[in-house]
Design a protein around this motif. Structure first.
Motif, PDB file in Angstrom:
ATOM      1  N   VAL A  50     -84.508  -5.992  26.521  1.00  0.00           N
ATOM      2  CA  VAL A  50     -84.356  -4.591  26.156  1.00  0.00           C
ATOM      3  C   VAL A  50     -85.634  -3.869  26.572  1.00  0.00           C
ATOM      4  O   VAL A  50     -86.738  -4.302  26.232  1.00  0.00           O
ATOM      5  CB  VAL A  50     -84.116  -4.424  24.648  1.00  0.00           C
ATOM      6  CG1 VAL A  50     -83.992  -2.946  24.282  1.00  0.00           C
ATOM      7  CG2 VAL A  50     -82.872  -5.188  24.217  1.00  0.00           C
ATOM      8  N   ALA A  87     -76.217  -5.066  24.934  1.00  0.00           N
ATOM      9  CA  ALA A  87     -76.459  -6.457  25.330  1.00  0.00           C
ATOM     10  C   ALA A  87     -75.160  -7.259  25.462  1.00  0.00           C
ATOM     11  O   ALA A  87     -74.974  -7.980  26.442  1.00  0.00           O
ATOM     12  CB  ALA A  87     -77.402  -7.142  24.349  1.00  0.00           C
ATOM     13  N   ASP A 122     -80.764  -0.379  25.688  1.00  0.00           N
ATOM     14  CA  ASP A 122     -80.455  -0.388  24.256  1.00  0.00           C
ATOM     15  C   ASP A 122     -79.843  -1.740  23.916  1.00  0.00           C
ATOM     16  O   ASP A 122     -78.930  -2.192  24.599  1.00  0.00           O
ATOM     17  CB  ASP A 122     -79.471   0.738  23.938  1.00  0.00           C
ATOM     18  CG  ASP A 122     -79.278   0.957  22.446  1.00  0.00           C
ATOM     19  OD1 ASP A 122     -79.122  -0.038  21.696  1.00  0.00           O
ATOM     20  OD2 ASP A 122     -79.272   2.124  22.025  1.00  0.00           O
ATOM     21  N   ARG A 123     -80.299  -2.361  22.873  1.00  0.00           N
ATOM     22  CA  ARG A 123     -79.772  -3.674  22.478  1.00  0.00           C
ATOM     23  C   ARG A 123     -78.288  -3.610  22.160  1.00  0.00           C
ATOM     24  O   ARG A 123     -77.591  -4.607  22.227  1.00  0.00           O
ATOM     25  CB  ARG A 123     -80.581  -4.285  21.335  1.00  0.00           C
ATOM     26  CG  ARG A 123     -80.411  -3.648  19.994  1.00  0.00           C
ATOM     27  CD  ARG A 123     -81.318  -4.245  18.908  1.00  0.00           C
ATOM     28  NE  ARG A 123     -82.722  -3.909  19.145  1.00  0.00           N
ATOM     29  CZ  ARG A 123     -83.658  -4.785  19.575  1.00  0.00           C
ATOM     30  NH1 ARG A 123     -83.348  -6.032  19.776  1.00  0.00           N
ATOM     31  NH2 ARG A 123     -84.886  -4.394  19.777  1.00  0.00           N
TER      32      ARG A 123
END
Length: 129
Positions: free
Chosen positions: A107, A85, A81-82
């Motif tokens: 991702v 990040a 999931d971004r």
């Protein structure tokens, strides 16, 4: 050129036919490393802690073939999931901030175990050691 291939005894290595770490001459690579310890995912729901665990596993594998953290020249991070990040990148910085390897963060739709939030790969250059 000598090639060394080592496994960690992880649950998928034998089943899928790969090594945890391979050293060929001056270079070494890890397979994808996750926060799996003794066959169980640890730090469920915590992407930063999973990243730190995966990096420890990767660095331990590299150490088995003579590499040190400062030898790492490239990392790849795969996140599910971004939104993870930044915390994954910051966990990477804790380990590699002074080394500054080339890095990629991608991702992905998912990883093998749905509790995995991140997977990392490390590449090292050992010169003439």
């Amino acid at each position: 050129m000598t090639t060394t291939r080592l496994g960690s005894g992880g649950p998928w290595e034998q089943r899928y036919g790969y090594s945890r770490v391979v050293r060929a001459g001056e270079r070494a690579w890890t397979a994808g490393c996750t926060a799996t310890v003794d066959g169980l995912v640890v730090h469920v729901g915590d992407a930063a802690a999973q990243t730190a665990q995966a990096l420890r596993i990767g660095l331990a594998a590299l150490a088995e073939v003579g590499a040190e953290p400062g030898d790492v020249v490239r990392t790849r991070m795969y996140v599910t999931d971004r939104l993870h990040a930044d915390e994954v990148g910051r966990a990477h910085n804790v380990v590699f901030g002074a080394v500054r390897p080339a890095a990629t963060l991608v991702v992905v739709a998912g990883l093998l175990d749905p509790e995995h939030l991140v997977e990392v790969e490390l590449e090292a250059y050992l010169g003439d050691r």
